[in-house]
Scaffold this motif. Structure first.
Motif, PDB file in Angstrom:
ATOM      1  N   SER A  20       8.573  -6.721   0.009  1.00  0.00           N
ATOM      2  CA  SER A  20       9.438  -6.059  -0.975  1.00  0.00           C
ATOM      3  C   SER A  20       9.163  -4.570  -1.024  1.00  0.00           C
ATOM      4  CB  SER A  20       9.258  -6.683  -2.345  1.00  0.00           C
ATOM      5  OG  SER A  20       7.929  -7.038  -2.539  1.00  0.00           O
ATOM      6  N   THR A  21       7.918  -4.170  -0.781  1.00  0.00           N
ATOM      7  CA  THR A  21       7.645  -2.736  -0.748  1.00  0.00           C
ATOM      8  C   THR A  21       8.406  -2.091   0.403  1.00  0.00           C
ATOM      9  OG1 THR A  21       5.430  -3.289  -1.499  1.00  0.00           O
ATOM     10  CG2 THR A  21       5.803  -1.032  -0.833  1.00  0.00           C
ATOM     11  N   GLY A  76       2.699 -10.654  -1.319  1.00  0.00           N
ATOM     12  CA  GLY A  76       1.677  -9.639  -1.185  1.00  0.00           C
ATOM     13  C   GLY A  76       1.611  -9.051   0.209  1.00  0.00           C
ATOM     14  N   VAL A  84      -4.070   1.858  -3.972  1.00  0.00           N
ATOM     15  CA  VAL A  84      -3.967   0.586  -3.262  1.00  0.00           C
ATOM     16  C   VAL A  84      -2.966   0.733  -2.126  1.00  0.00           C
ATOM     17  CG1 VAL A  84      -3.421  -1.850  -3.476  1.00  0.00           C
ATOM     18  CG2 VAL A  84      -4.414  -0.613  -5.405  1.00  0.00           C
ATOM     19  N   LYS A 132      11.873  -1.767  -0.576  1.00  0.00           N
ATOM     20  CA  LYS A 132      12.061  -0.738  -1.600  1.00  0.00           C
ATOM     21  C   LYS A 132      11.991   0.669  -1.027  1.00  0.00           C
ATOM     22  CE  LYS A 132      11.357  -3.171  -5.812  1.00  0.00           C
ATOM     23  NZ  LYS A 132      10.592  -3.354  -7.038  1.00  0.00           N
ATOM     24  N   ALA A 145      -0.188  -0.470  -0.049  1.00  0.00           N
ATOM     25  CA  ALA A 145       0.826  -1.518  -0.088  1.00  0.00           C
ATOM     26  C   ALA A 145       1.390  -1.717   1.316  1.00  0.00           C
ATOM     27  CB  ALA A 145       1.928  -1.163  -1.062  1.00  0.00           C
ATOM     28  N   ASN A 166      -2.337  -7.127 -16.637  1.00  0.00           N
ATOM     29  CA  ASN A 166      -3.053  -6.423 -15.580  1.00  0.00           C
ATOM     30  C   ASN A 166      -3.647  -7.360 -14.535  1.00  0.00           C
ATOM     31  OD1 ASN A 166      -2.478  -4.044 -16.846  1.00  0.00           O
ATOM     32  ND2 ASN A 166      -4.373  -4.034 -18.018  1.00  0.00           N
ATOM     33  N   VAL A 184      14.049   3.026  -3.561  1.00  0.00           N
ATOM     34  CA  VAL A 184      13.452   2.783  -4.874  1.00  0.00           C
ATOM     35  C   VAL A 184      12.076   3.442  -4.924  1.00  0.00           C
ATOM     36  CG1 VAL A 184      12.683   1.023  -6.502  1.00  0.00           C
ATOM     37  CG2 VAL A 184      14.753   0.645  -5.163  1.00  0.00           C
ATOM     38  N   PHE A 226      -0.095   2.708  -3.761  1.00  0.00           N
ATOM     39  CA  PHE A 226       0.120   2.706  -5.202  1.00  0.00           C
ATOM     40  C   PHE A 226      -1.228   2.919  -5.861  1.00  0.00           C
ATOM     41  CE2 PHE A 226       3.711   0.112  -3.812  1.00  0.00           C
ATOM     42  CZ  PHE A 226       4.738   0.763  -4.459  1.00  0.00           C
ATOM     43  N   THR A 227      -1.398   4.042  -6.518  1.00  0.00           N
ATOM     44  CA  THR A 227      -2.669   4.387  -7.172  1.00  0.00           C
ATOM     45  C   THR A 227      -3.863   3.912  -6.353  1.00  0.00           C
ATOM     46  OG1 THR A 227      -2.372   2.417  -8.527  1.00  0.00           O
ATOM     47  CG2 THR A 227      -1.910   4.528  -9.557  1.00  0.00           C
ATOM     48  N   GLY A 240       3.894  -7.275   1.600  1.00  0.00           N
ATOM     49  CA  GLY A 240       4.499  -5.956   1.617  1.00  0.00           C
ATOM     50  C   GLY A 240       5.983  -5.961   1.946  1.00  0.00           C
TER      51      GLY A 240
END
Lengths: 346, 503, 322
Positions: free
Chosen positions: B47-48, B43, B20, B51, B22, B404, B56, B17-18, B45
């Motif tokens: 849920s990533t 953190g 980072v 997804k 994941a 943020n 998603v 992600f941008t 990962g």
């Protein structure tokens, strides 16, 4: 540096305004000229400020309402009601030129506008209705009430003091500009010098969390709708005074839409939260300049609507994150890495 | 377990992600007829991974093989078509539609394009009865039923799509104990029918109760895949949290804490209750005392605290604060009495996402002062700097928008907001949930330090260890009832567990 | 037991009957078939527009462009027939297609750029109204035989009264809409999206297509309403149907549809329109009351119904079965 300038909330609105003015200047080189005549300043720029005054007023009130996450569709109707009641009182008086009569009329009209605002505030803040629905009620009924006041007629007045409000001059400038300046200063003072602004943004961004932080969201909501009503009431008086008559059916028609448009152009999100009064003023000036431009170019004024439609589309597209993403071709997201985990179940 | 081919095989999965990472080189397999737990701290990962599996997000690198065929999943519909369906913690159905529609929508039985309602209702009732042992009126709207039933309906929908892979994403979080048991019965039944179930949960007990196999992620990386029967609990925890374990060891353990000072009572609640939320309870909190709330999710912990804070209206009972009897009707009033409440729902009830860190910190203080007694900008900056330093909030920029910040830092900002109020009683509802282990330890230390300075703290947490570590006394809740108040000398893991279970 | 989602619609029906009976007792000649059928004749275009609006509101959106779309349709029809000499058989399909495409475009912008429907349809409203003036700022009278026939033809009913062809069109639209709403996937998907767009996406429903179709349907209904309005007025004019969007929204809300989306019935909307019509009729019969009372009464009705919806919702969230 360029990045910082282009990210500023006033960047796009001011660019659009400048472009519009530039177009006018190219089209009619004398556009920017201001001349003195009979001790008054005249010129297209002054006209824009003068004719734009009611819209700026309504839009200032609307900004605060939208910042709380609400919307006020009834401002057009309040404009009509306040103009109608003020003109009715003045026209019924034996001496229309009496200053006390005019002050009474203005007082009653503003009082009524405040009551209208309070009504909206009660429905939204007290009964917890969706703002768009709650204010729809007064939007529908309000115009009927205005016509009821004027008995369906156009009420004309011949009062010098009343006419001064919307068509008088002070220190070489139209008096209405001073009203706008006063209201703008009041709004800025209320929101930036007191904590009201912080509370408005807090409630608009997250109402539940604000309540739990001890903010009286109800009184904040009441305040913004009352203020918005008051602004609309003032606008109604200026409009009716300018033409020395009140038309319950057509006064303030579409004002709610123009005001919302001005707020959105000014960079305040319809979802509530951060708001920009200066942006709103620029937004309202853009709309007024647009109308002036179209008159000047000689196109039938009704066609303004088409141009407005495209302005709305453009502004919304610029503000739409999805559109920007599609344009830049990058999947930029304003999310911190850690936030992804937290939002997963949303 | 029989030797067979996995139904789903994910290899070398990367997701950025941008910039980072994941997910980094993650492998994951799923066999038919198994319950496979996916474990990891926040953190990690999890849920990533889910997804990308449900379409998603799209994966950046790696292969997904389903039943021997390589597939790409770019949206939820494609995932469904491949036989992968998900039931989320917050049921993602349409509560305005009927139960039957929720099961069948998108695939309603039709003739010439016309939906056959009778047939659909019949099939829905039959499906629920036969596969899930659930007999309910399928023509009622979904919101007429409890979350547990809604979850079963969501599973029924997944089954009807003839799912081969069923993902249950924290399905037990909002269920009570008996509902969890029923869900597990259903899971075992489905497993026996050959379904592959991916089970995500935070509850260790539940993992060992139903899972056959466990995969562990940490910091976006794949740690390993284990048979549940061969992986001791302590190893699981170690693998999940990795080397950060020593951080926790720094903290004083249960019992090492000095016994509660025999202080005067700060707050006394008598018969405080609210129908449907919590039965009337008595509670006394002394000055400088930390009271822990233990109990399963949904046992009424949060509800109890909300009544003290005036976030919900009470039906019965009364309060005495510092000797005066009063009725708390709003959070505002509670705050003026010196009570502060950090909600468990950081996003929806805590942070004001559009505002800066500084504004979020001073918000409650400003609210208590009203519109006109403003805090000068200079003072605001001082306050913000002070707390950013004291609580080690990152990034150290008070003008950063709070949205943020990471979860742990958001939590610290909220703590700062309330500490600034110098409350006499601080209610912390799950203050360490979803934040990394380092921040967790910092917050626990802070709580202990505050109590030493004389602040009373009501500490609510799902992690029993944490409650035991910080509390002087522990209130045990069960089934929306405060069942027992445990004194310092009876506090032990075993005793509290027994009280929670009601043995 | 009455299911609670039927309650608002029952109140609407009861209110209509009550108001109609009250009118019948108070005014001689009120209680007649013709008064009833006149309600339909005078409000046929509103009914058609409101049906489209019902779908939009059920999907959780709003369409402010309907009134302008009606005006634009009258304008387009008048120009194409009177100034370009197209036959009605070509004009009508063209304007209907135009309406549907206009709606489709708004729906696409709403969905793909994730902009509030309120703002997008507001722009649509400006655009359509402005386009009327681009065509002409004056009234264009229609002097076409087909349009006149459609305006004049009366269909005798067995009960005594008569109806116009517009009424038949409107009723056909209502029946079609009820079928669409309850017996097709498009209809059910609309309700699902109104209930929760997020869930609908995760359930794999075609959210994008459905949302765009909903606005296309509303655009189509507005255009059809415009065609019927043209039969009624026999002219095209940029100031036709000003504020119609408000009447349509009011009819939908009074008809029991939740403005938050997900719950509502086309049949309710029919009664919402009829209630507005019957209030208008009573005010006409009364003679001494001026037309603006209609607005005030509709405002009050809106208030009452919105309040009723809130009470029902609050009650519902308090009483959960099982």
């Amino acid at each position: 540096m360029w990045n910082r300038i282009s990210k500023h909330h006033l960047f796009w609105p001011l660019t659009v305004l400048a472009a519009l003015l530039l177009f006018n200047l190219v089209y009619k080189p004398g556009f920017f000229s201001v001349r003195i005549q009979g001790g008054h300043l005249y010129g297209s720029l002054i006209d824009i400020l003068n004719y734009g005054a009611p819209l700026i007023l309504v839009a200032i009130g609307m900004t605060l309402v939208i910042a709380t996450g609400g919307i006020d569709l009834s401002v057009g109707s309040i404009v009509a009601i306040s103009g109608a009641i003020a003109c009715l009182i003045v026209s019924r008086a034996s001496d229309q030129h009496s200053l006390s009569i005019v002050l009474t009329a203005v007082g009653v009209a503003l009082g009524l506008a405040i009551i209208c605002g309070l009504w909206n505030g009660i429905l939204v803040g007290g009964a917890g209705m969706q703002a768009i629905i709650a204010t729809l009620i007064l939007m529908v009924a309000g115009r009927g009430i205005a016509q009821l006041v004027t008995n369906g007629q156009i009420v004309t007045v011949t009062s010098n003091p009343y006419k001064y409000i919307g068509a008088g001059w002070l220190a070489m400038l139209p008096f209405s500009i001073f009203i706008v300046a006063a209201v703008l200063l009041a709004a800025a003072w209320l929101t930036r010098r007191t904590a009201l602004g912080l509370f408005i943004e807090s409630v608009g961004s997250n109402a539940t969390a604000s309540r739990l932080a001890g903010i009286r969201s109800r009184s904040v909501i009441f305040a913004v709708y009352i203020f918005c009503g008051l602004c609309a009431g003032l606008a109604g008086i200026i409009l009716s005074s300018n033409v020395s008559s009140a038309d319950g059916n057509n006064a303030g028609l579409w004002y709610e839409l123009d005001a919302i448009l001005a707020v959105v152009i000014g960079g305040t999100s319809l979802n509530g939260g951060r708001f920009y009064l200066s942006g709103t003023v620029v937004g309202a000036l853009i709309i007024q300049t647009l109308t002036t431009t179209i008159y000047m170019v000689g196109v039938p004024p009704e066609i303004t609507l088409v141009v407005k439609a495209f302005v709305v589309f453009t502004v919304c597209l610029i503000q739409s994150e999805k559109f920007r993403m599609a344009m830049t071709g990058k999947g930029k997201r304003r999310r911190a890495p850690a936030e992804r985990e937290v939002t997963q179940h949303g | 377990m029989k030797k067979q081919n996995p139904i789903l095989d994910m290899r070398g999965i990367h997701k950025y992600f941008t910039g980072v990472k994941a997910l980094q080189n993650v492998n994951f397999r799923l066999f038919p007829g198994e319950v496979h737990a996916l474990m990891g701290e926040n953190g990690a990962g999890k849920s990533t991974l889910i997804k990308v599996l449900t379409g998603v997000h799209e994966i950046d690198e790696g292969t997904v093989v389903m039943e021997g065929n390589s597939i790409t999943i770019s949206n939820p519909l494609e995932a469904q078509e491949a036989g992968i369906t998900t039931v989320y913690q917050e049921v993602n159905l349409c509560s305005n539609l009927s139960v039957a529609e929720n099961i069948f929508i998108g695939r309603e039985p039709r003739r010439f394009g016309r939906i056959l309602w009778k047939e659909m209702n019949r099939q829905a009732a039959q499906l629920l009865k036969e596969r899930l042992n659930l007999s309910i009126n399928v023509t009622l709207p979904l919101d007429a039923y409890s979350v547990a039933v809604q979850q079963l309906v969501a599973i029924a929908r997944a089954l009807n799509i003839s799912a081969k892979v069923l993902i249950l994403d924290e399905p037990t979080s909002s269920l009570d104990a008996s509902e969890v048991r029923e869900l597990f019965t259903v899971m075992r039944k489905l497993k026996a029918q050959g379904l592959a179930i991916l089970f995500v949960t935070h509850f260790l007990d539940q993992v060992y109760e139903v899972s056959d196999r466990i995969s562990i992620l940490r910091g976006g990386e794949f740690v390993g895949e284990y048979l549940a029967s061969e992986l001791p609990r302590i190893d699981l925890v170690l693998k999940m949290i990795g080397k950060d374990l020593e951080l926790l060891a720094e903290l004083p353990q249960t019992g090492s804490k000095e016994l509660a000072k025999k202080g005067e009572a700060f707050l006394q609640a008598k018969g405080l209750g609210k129908k449907g939320a919590i039965e009337p309870y008595d509670l006394q909190i002394d000055r400088g005392e930390i009271i822990g709330f233990a109990g399963l999710l949904g046992s009424g912990r949060t509800e109890t605290a909300r009544l003290l804070f005036g976030a919900d209206r009470v039906d019965s009972g009364g309060l005495q604060i510092a000797g005066k009897t009063l009725k708390i009707e709003s959070p505002r009033q509670a705050i003026s009495e010196g009570i502060a409440f950090c909600s468990e729902n950081r996003k929806t009830e805590g942070i004001i996402a559009d505002l800066t860190v500084r504004e979020n910190i001073i918000l409650a203080l400003q609210a208590s002062r009203g519109w006109f007694r403003t805090i000068s900008r200079k003072r605001q900056d001082e306050i913000a700097d002070e707390y950013i330093k004291a609580l080690n909030i990152n990034p150290k920029n008070p003008e950063q928008l709070i949205r943020n910040l990471s979860g742990g830092n958001q939590q610290k900002v909220l703590l700062a907001r309330w500490l600034l109020m110098e409350p006499k009683l601080l209610i912390l509802d799950e203050p360490t949930r979803g934040i990394d282990i380092g921040a967790k330890a910092e917050i626990q230390k802070l709580v202990l330090a505050l109590s030493r300075k004389g602040m009373s703290v009501l500490f609510i947490s799902s992690e029993l260890e944490e409650v035991l570590r910080v509390s002087d006394r522990v209130a045990v809740l069960r089934d929306r009832k405060l069942v027992r108040m445990m004194q310092a000398d009876e506090l032990s893991h075993e005793n509290v567990m027994k009280a929670i279970a009601g043995g | 037991m009455v299911k609670r989602q039927y309650l608002p619609i029952l109140v609407t029906v009861a209110l209509f009957i009550l108001v109609f009976l009250a009118g019948s007792f108070r005014y001689t000649g009120f209680f007649s078939m013709q008064v009833l059928t006149n309600l339909l004749i005078d409000n046929a275009f509103l009914l058609i527009v409101a049906v489209g609006m019902t779908f939009v509101i059920v999907s959780g959106g709003i369409d402010l462009s309907v009134g302008s779309m009606v005006a634009l349709t009258t304008m387009l029809s008048a120009t194409l027939i009177e100034q370009l000499g197209w036959p009605p058989s070509l004009v009508i399909p063209c304007v209907l297609l135009f309406g549907a495409l206009f709606g489709l475009g708004m729906g696409a912008i709403i969905h793909y750029f994730n902009i509030q429907p309120f703002i997008v349809t507001l722009a649509g409203m400006f655009l359509a109204r402005g386009l009327c003036y681009v065509i002409s700022i004056n009234t264009i009278t229609i002097d076409n035989a087909f349009y006149k026939d459609m305006a004049m033809t009366k269909i005798q009913l067995p009960g005594g009264g008569f109806i116009s062809i517009s009424v038949i069109i409107a009723l056909a639209v209502v029946l079609l809409a009820i079928y669409l709403a309850h017996y097709t996937r498009f209809g059910r998907n609309t309700y699902a999206i109104g209930g929760s767009e997020q869930s609908s996406l995760l359930m794999g429903l075609p959210v994008a297509r459905t949302k765009m179709l909903v606005y296309a349907f509303s655009g189509f209904c507005s255009a059809l309403g415009g065609v019927v309005f043209t039969f009624y007025m026999l002219s095209g004019y940029g100031l036709h149907a000003v504020g119609l969007e408000l009447d349509a929204i009011a009819a939908v809300v009074i008809g029991g549809t939740l403005l938050t989306g997900g719950v509502g019935y086309v049949a309710g909307t029919v009664f919402g329109v009829l209630i507005q019509g019957v209030i208008q009729t009573i005010i006409n019969f009364e003679g001494t009351l001026s037309s603006w009372w209609t607005r005030i009464v509709i405002g009050i009705l809106l208030f009452v119904f919105i309040l009723l919806q809130r009470i029902i919702n609050v009650r519902a969230s308090k009483s959960r079965a099982v």
